[in-house]
Design an enzyme around this catalytic site. Structure first.
Site, mmCIF file in Angstrom:
data_model
loop_
_atom_site.group_PDB
_atom_site.id
_atom_site.type_symbol
_atom_site.label_atom_id
_atom_site.label_comp_id
_atom_site.label_asym_id
_atom_site.label_seq_id
_atom_site.Cartn_x
_atom_site.Cartn_y
_atom_site.Cartn_z
ATOM 1 N N ARG A 101 2.159 -12.081 -0.636
ATOM 2 C CA ARG A 101 0.854 -12.478 -0.080
ATOM 3 C C ARG A 101 0.273 -13.689 -0.797
ATOM 4 N NH1 ARG A 101 -1.671 -8.811 4.020
ATOM 5 N NH2 ARG A 101 -0.021 -7.283 4.324
ATOM 6 N N LYS A 145 -3.034 -10.468 12.822
ATOM 7 C CA LYS A 145 -4.472 -10.774 12.776
ATOM 8 C C LYS A 145 -4.727 -12.150 12.170
ATOM 9 C CE LYS A 145 -5.649 -7.033 10.551
ATOM 10 N NZ LYS A 145 -4.281 -6.495 10.521
ATOM 11 N N THR A 146 -4.098 -12.420 11.003
ATOM 12 C CA THR A 146 -4.337 -13.710 10.353
ATOM 13 C C THR A 146 -3.893 -14.839 11.286
ATOM 14 O OG1 THR A 146 -4.017 -12.677 8.203
ATOM 15 C CG2 THR A 146 -3.881 -15.087 8.279
ATOM 16 N N ASP A 182 0.067 -20.022 21.517
ATOM 17 C CA ASP A 182 0.056 -19.735 22.956
ATOM 18 C C ASP A 182 -0.710 -18.456 23.298
ATOM 19 O OD1 ASP A 182 1.437 -21.990 24.036
ATOM 20 O OD2 ASP A 182 3.223 -21.247 23.016
ATOM 21 N N TYR A 202 -1.103 -3.581 -7.205
ATOM 22 C CA TYR A 202 -0.891 -4.323 -5.963
ATOM 23 C C TYR A 202 -2.164 -4.400 -5.114
ATOM 24 C CZ TYR A 202 -0.093 -5.357 -1.176
ATOM 25 O OH TYR A 202 -0.258 -5.906 0.054
ATOM 26 N N GLY A 203 -2.421 -5.546 -4.565
ATOM 27 C CA GLY A 203 -3.549 -5.877 -3.704
ATOM 28 C C GLY A 203 -4.317 -4.740 -3.066
ATOM 29 N N GLY A 204 -3.805 -4.248 -1.934
ATOM 30 C CA GLY A 204 -4.541 -3.269 -1.142
ATOM 31 C C GLY A 204 -4.854 -1.979 -1.894
ATOM 32 N N ARG A 250 2.764 -3.842 17.837
ATOM 33 C CA ARG A 250 4.133 -4.296 18.062
ATOM 34 C C ARG A 250 4.832 -3.273 18.919
ATOM 35 N NH1 ARG A 250 6.676 -7.854 14.053
ATOM 36 N NH2 ARG A 250 4.996 -8.379 12.612
ATOM 37 N N ASN A 291 6.403 -8.324 1.902
ATOM 38 C CA ASN A 291 4.933 -8.162 1.873
ATOM 39 C C ASN A 291 4.307 -9.046 0.792
ATOM 40 O OD1 ASN A 291 2.453 -6.989 2.753
ATOM 41 N ND2 ASN A 291 2.461 -5.649 0.961
ATOM 42 N N LYS A 309 -9.577 -2.514 1.435
ATOM 43 C CA LYS A 309 -9.309 -1.360 2.290
ATOM 44 C C LYS A 309 -10.099 -0.127 1.843
ATOM 45 C CE LYS A 309 -7.123 -3.893 4.822
ATOM 46 N NZ LYS A 309 -5.823 -4.105 5.387
ATOM 47 N N CYS A 368 0.686 -7.464 11.762
ATOM 48 C CA CYS A 368 0.951 -7.575 13.203
ATOM 49 C C CYS A 368 0.191 -8.731 13.849
ATOM 50 C CB CYS A 368 0.633 -6.267 13.906
ATOM 51 S SG CYS A 368 1.817 -4.963 13.509
ATOM 52 N N ASP A 404 -9.254 -9.921 8.815
ATOM 53 C CA ASP A 404 -8.766 -8.567 8.513
ATOM 54 C C ASP A 404 -9.792 -7.461 8.774
ATOM 55 O OD1 ASP A 404 -6.502 -7.022 7.512
ATOM 56 O OD2 ASP A 404 -7.669 -6.626 5.712
ATOM 57 N N SER A 424 -1.384 -3.565 10.261
ATOM 58 C CA SER A 424 -1.019 -4.448 9.158
ATOM 59 C C SER A 424 0.233 -5.263 9.495
ATOM 60 C CB SER A 424 -0.772 -3.618 7.904
ATOM 61 O OG SER A 424 -1.917 -2.854 7.618
ATOM 62 N N ARG A 471 0.846 -1.188 0.000
ATOM 63 C CA ARG A 471 0.000 0.000 0.000
ATOM 64 C C ARG A 471 0.891 1.251 0.000
ATOM 65 N NH1 ARG A 471 -1.864 0.789 4.325
ATOM 66 N NH2 ARG A 471 -1.144 -1.000 5.499
ATOM 67 N N HIS A 520 -10.695 -2.539 11.298
ATOM 68 C CA HIS A 520 -9.574 -3.371 10.826
ATOM 69 C C HIS A 520 -9.341 -4.472 11.861
ATOM 70 C CE1 HIS A 520 -5.102 -3.358 9.256
ATOM 71 N NE2 HIS A 520 -5.819 -4.258 8.649
HETATM 72 P P1 GTP Z 1 -2.547 -7.577 7.341
HETATM 73 O O1 GTP Z 1 -3.032 -8.650 6.458
HETATM 74 O O2 GTP Z 1 -1.396 -6.802 6.751
HETATM 75 O O3 GTP Z 1 -3.598 -6.650 7.871
HETATM 76 O O4 GTP Z 1 -1.825 -8.241 8.584
HETATM 77 P P2 GTP Z 1 -2.162 -9.285 9.747
HETATM 78 O O5 GTP Z 1 -2.382 -8.504 11.004
HETATM 79 O O6 GTP Z 1 -3.174 -10.281 9.346
HETATM 80 O O7 GTP Z 1 -0.749 -9.954 9.891
HETATM 81 P P3 GTP Z 1 -0.288 -11.452 10.042
HETATM 82 O O8 GTP Z 1 -1.127 -12.284 10.949
HETATM 83 O O9 GTP Z 1 -0.080 -12.021 8.689
HETATM 84 O O10 GTP Z 1 1.117 -11.178 10.754
HETATM 85 C C1 GTP Z 1 2.279 -11.369 10.118
HETATM 86 C C2 GTP Z 1 3.500 -11.125 10.978
HETATM 87 O O11 GTP Z 1 3.253 -11.114 12.380
HETATM 88 C C3 GTP Z 1 4.494 -12.209 10.738
HETATM 89 O O12 GTP Z 1 5.765 -11.615 10.704
HETATM 90 C C4 GTP Z 1 4.331 -13.107 11.959
HETATM 91 O O13 GTP Z 1 5.480 -13.865 12.196
HETATM 92 C C5 GTP Z 1 4.060 -12.098 13.030
HETATM 93 N N1 GTP Z 1 3.290 -12.656 14.159
HETATM 94 C C6 GTP Z 1 1.993 -13.020 14.155
HETATM 95 N N2 GTP Z 1 1.597 -13.469 15.369
HETATM 96 C C7 GTP Z 1 2.677 -13.347 16.164
HETATM 97 C C8 GTP Z 1 2.914 -13.636 17.550
HETATM 98 O O14 GTP Z 1 2.034 -14.059 18.292
HETATM 99 N N3 GTP Z 1 4.161 -13.374 18.023
HETATM 100 C C9 GTP Z 1 5.165 -12.887 17.223
HETATM 101 N N4 GTP Z 1 6.358 -12.673 17.765
HETATM 102 N N5 GTP Z 1 4.982 -12.622 15.906
HETATM 103 C C10 GTP Z 1 3.761 -12.850 15.399
HETATM 104 C C1 SPV Z 2 -2.987 -4.479 5.167
HETATM 105 O O1 SPV Z 2 -1.998 -3.865 4.703
HETATM 106 O O2 SPV Z 2 -3.515 -4.169 6.256
HETATM 107 C C2 SPV Z 2 -3.548 -5.628 4.431
HETATM 108 C C3 SPV Z 2 -3.030 -5.904 3.109
HETATM 109 O O3 SPV Z 2 -4.440 -6.286 4.916
HETATM 110 S S1 SPV Z 2 -3.670 -4.842 1.913
HETATM 111 O O4 SPV Z 2 -4.872 -5.453 1.358
HETATM 112 O O5 SPV Z 2 -2.663 -4.695 0.886
HETATM 113 O O6 SPV Z 2 -4.013 -3.567 2.489
HETATM 114 MN MN MN Z 3 -5.094 -5.472 6.907
#
Ligand code: GTP
Ligand code: SPV
Ligand code: MN
Length: 594
Positions: free
Chosen positions: A375, A256-257, A503, A201-203, A406, A373, A210, A254, A281, A252, A73, A230
């Protein structure tokens, strides 16, 4: 032009105008049929836009590479085009609508020449749900069509439900020349309109995500009394078979997935705990007839971060991406025509192509094979733990809201707010280290209220007021409790103090116990902190002992004093628009810390 799939006057008039502007050679309506999608896949394979992967190991999966200047993005080129700058607020880039339209129209004019225009009718949310909304995206990219077909519900059925209603979002996407200098992602909340130019690109281009489901929808929610956030949505099933739902907002990339699909630690599995994914998301949230807040996931797929995804960190995401998936900007293993990314396993391919399209030897190269980034776009129905309520038109009832970011220091593993308004404050003061999900520097702490900094379609101060108003409309016993978590706290050696991933259920367990009134807490300056004995660390062994847990839960007044200075400055930008309730919470925190 292929036969129009609707007689809606508002859609046909808009389309006529836009077609005249972009001047495609032909126009194709996306009807949602598998035949049409199969034909488009074949076409994009023939043109090289998609590379088909090993059909045995990755059935119906493809790889796509974006331009190297177009991988995330672009927040500095994203604009909220409201009549006045104040309506967009100090945290958004703003352009006057007239100026934006004329600039964008000059860029879009004639840009489809020699190309096909695809008209994608799509629904955010289950088709026909009272919480769902429709959009039309006009695009000159088959990649966009095929991604939208995974991420949203598309085709004739959407138009049939919409009928002649004017409640749909207009979306125009033009690839143009992928020129960074002319890249603009513009939202016009008052016009239900999105225009995105010079990106693939995606977003930036999957306009349902978004641009609509957060930027436009947050504004619609303010007008109509609901919320677009979000947030992931997950269900935790306890051994009695009761499922409680949690919405969590993390910035983003951090987690969620990861949290949405977590696999319970062994002890919890044995006891009978299960986790069900509703969304990873975005959440659309509205008060239900029972007086509680109910949430739907407006999406139909996952656009997940590939790097770091592996069988241990996120088994369910990996499983979701085994079929019917489009990978973007990962490495291609030429030996068996499969994909690879950093953190998938410890065996990078030696005979490969990197995300830029260059030959790459993962055993010797110092360059990354996949973009940080990169995906995967996967159908939600592939997910082994997809919730039985995923398609439920009314959504799921929410017990808790969780904010988090974070933070190597400062924020404890978990704390609970004292009240709804204090919870809104906790969300409003969120900050997090930046990630590769947006272009720019990675790893610097910035304020990211409710993880909505890049996604709020109007003045953030008014958005906070909307949060406060939503709470005021809920009975205290029906309102979700509000928490903050931090999986990313580090010790002085720079190592994570908390194991994270599966955990994290140990923390959700405490959160849900608090919601039920079944766990105690210590009140400190920032809110309620768990009693160390109430966080279940059985099975973590040496990884997290009592001393480490104490460190994770500690609140350091000196750091919080510094934080307060940053919050005060941040809030200051909003002037009189800042809700009084938030100012009051800030004063309370100041005096409690003093
Ligand atoms: P968007 O799709 O961009 O909105 O992001 P998201 O919040 O869904 O992110 P996602 O779950 O894909 O997080 C990806 C990053 O977070 C990776 O680098 C993971 O390794 C890190 N991560 C996720 N959960 C944890 C956790 O519990 N601990 C740590 N240390 N890292 C984590
Ligand atoms: C984010 O950046 O928070 C995402 C990926 O979920 S994107 O769809 O590119 O915005
Ligand atoms: Mn997102």
């Amino acid at each position: 032009m292929s036969q129009a799939l609707t007689s809606s006057p508002s859609i046909l008039a808009w389309l006529k105008e836009k077609i005249k502007l972009v001047q495609p050679d032909s126009v194709v309506w996306i009807d949602g049929s598998e035949e049409q999608l199969a034909q488009l896949r074949a076409q994009s394979v023939a043109s090289g836009e998609l590379l088909p992967l090993n059909a045995g190991k990755y059935p119906d999966c493809y790889l796509h590479r974006t331009a190297v200047n177009d991988v995330a993005r672009v927040e500095h080129r994203t604009f909220i085009c409201t009549p006045t700058k104040d309506e967009a607020g100090p945290t958004n880039n703003w352009m006057a609508p007239d100026e934006a339209y004329s600039l964008l129209h000059s860029i879009a004019a004639g840009s489809y020449k020699g190309r096909t225009a695809y008209v994608i009718p799509y629904s955010m949310g289950p088709v026909g749900s009272a919480l769902a909304k429709a959009g039309i995206e006009l695009t000159d990219s088959i990649y966009v069509v095929l991604n939208m077909a995974i991420m949203t519900r598309i085709g004739q059925k959407v138009l049939d439900v919409l009928g002649g209603s004017n409640d749909w979002v207009r979306g125009l996407h033009c690839r143009c020349d992928i020129d960074e200098q002319k890249r603009y992602i513009c939202q016009f909340p008052q016009d239900n309109t999105i225009i995105s130019v010079n990106s693939g690109y995606g977003g930036n281009v999957l306009l349902g995500k978004k641009c609509f489901a957060l930027r436009i929808a947050s504004y619609q929610g303010k007008q109509e009394g609901w919320q677009a956030e979000h947030m992931l949505i997950l269900g935790v099933e306890n051994p009695k078979g009761e499922v409680r739902y949690i919405c969590a907002a993390f910035p983003s990339a951090c987690g969620k997935t990861n949290l949405a699909m977590l696999i319970p630690p062994e002890g919890y599995q044995k006891a009978g705990y299960k986790v069900w994914t509703v969304g990873d998301d975005i959440a659309w949230i509205r008060k239900g007839p029972d007086g509680r807040l109910w949430a739907i996931n407006p999406e139909n797929g996952f656009f997940g971060v590939a790097p770091g995804t592996n069988a241990k960190s996120n088994f369910n995401a990996l499983a979701s991406a085994q079929k019917g998936t489009i990978f973007t900007n990962v490495a291609l293993n030429l030996d068996d025509n499969t994909v690879w990314w950093e953190g998938l396993d410890k065996n990078p391919p030696s005979h490969a192509i990197d995300w830029r399209g260059n030959p790459w030897d993962g055993t010797t190269s110092t360059e990354k094979g996949a973009h940080p980034n990169s995906r995967f776009t996967s159908p939600a129905k592939n997910c082994p733990c997809i919730s039985s309520e995923f398609e439920a038109p009314q959504g799921v009832p929410i017990s808790a809201f969780v904010f988090g970011g974070r933070r190597a220091k400062l924020a404890p593993l978990v704390y609970q707010s004292r009240s709804w308004n204090h919870g809104v404050f906790v969300g409003a003061i969120m900050a997090s280290e930046t990630t590769a999900a947006a272009s720019g520097t990675v790893g610097v702490v910035r304020r990211d209220p409710m993880a909505m900094l890049p996604f709020c379609g109007y003045n953030m101060a008014d958005y906070w007021q909307h949060w406060i108003d939503i709470g005021a409309g809920l009975d205290a016993d029906k309102a979700p409790k509000i928490f903050n978590v931090n999986w990313f706290r580090k010790n002085d050696d720079g190592n994570f103090l908390w194991p994270g991933f599966g955990d994290n259920l140990r923390v959700l367990d405490w959160i849900l116990a608090r919601c039920e009134g079944a766990a105690d807490a210590d009140e400190v300056a920032i809110g309620y902190i768990p009693k160390a004995a109430d966080i279940n660390i059985i099975g973590l062994g040496d990884e997290v002992g009592p001393a480490q847990l104490d460190e994770l839960l500690s609140v350091e007044p000196a750091l919080w004093q510094e934080e307060l200075a940053g919050v005060t400055e941040f809030f200051g930008q909003f002037g009189d628009r800042l809700p009084k309730a938030l100012n009051a919470e800030l004063e309370t925190l100041k005096s409690r810390l003093a």
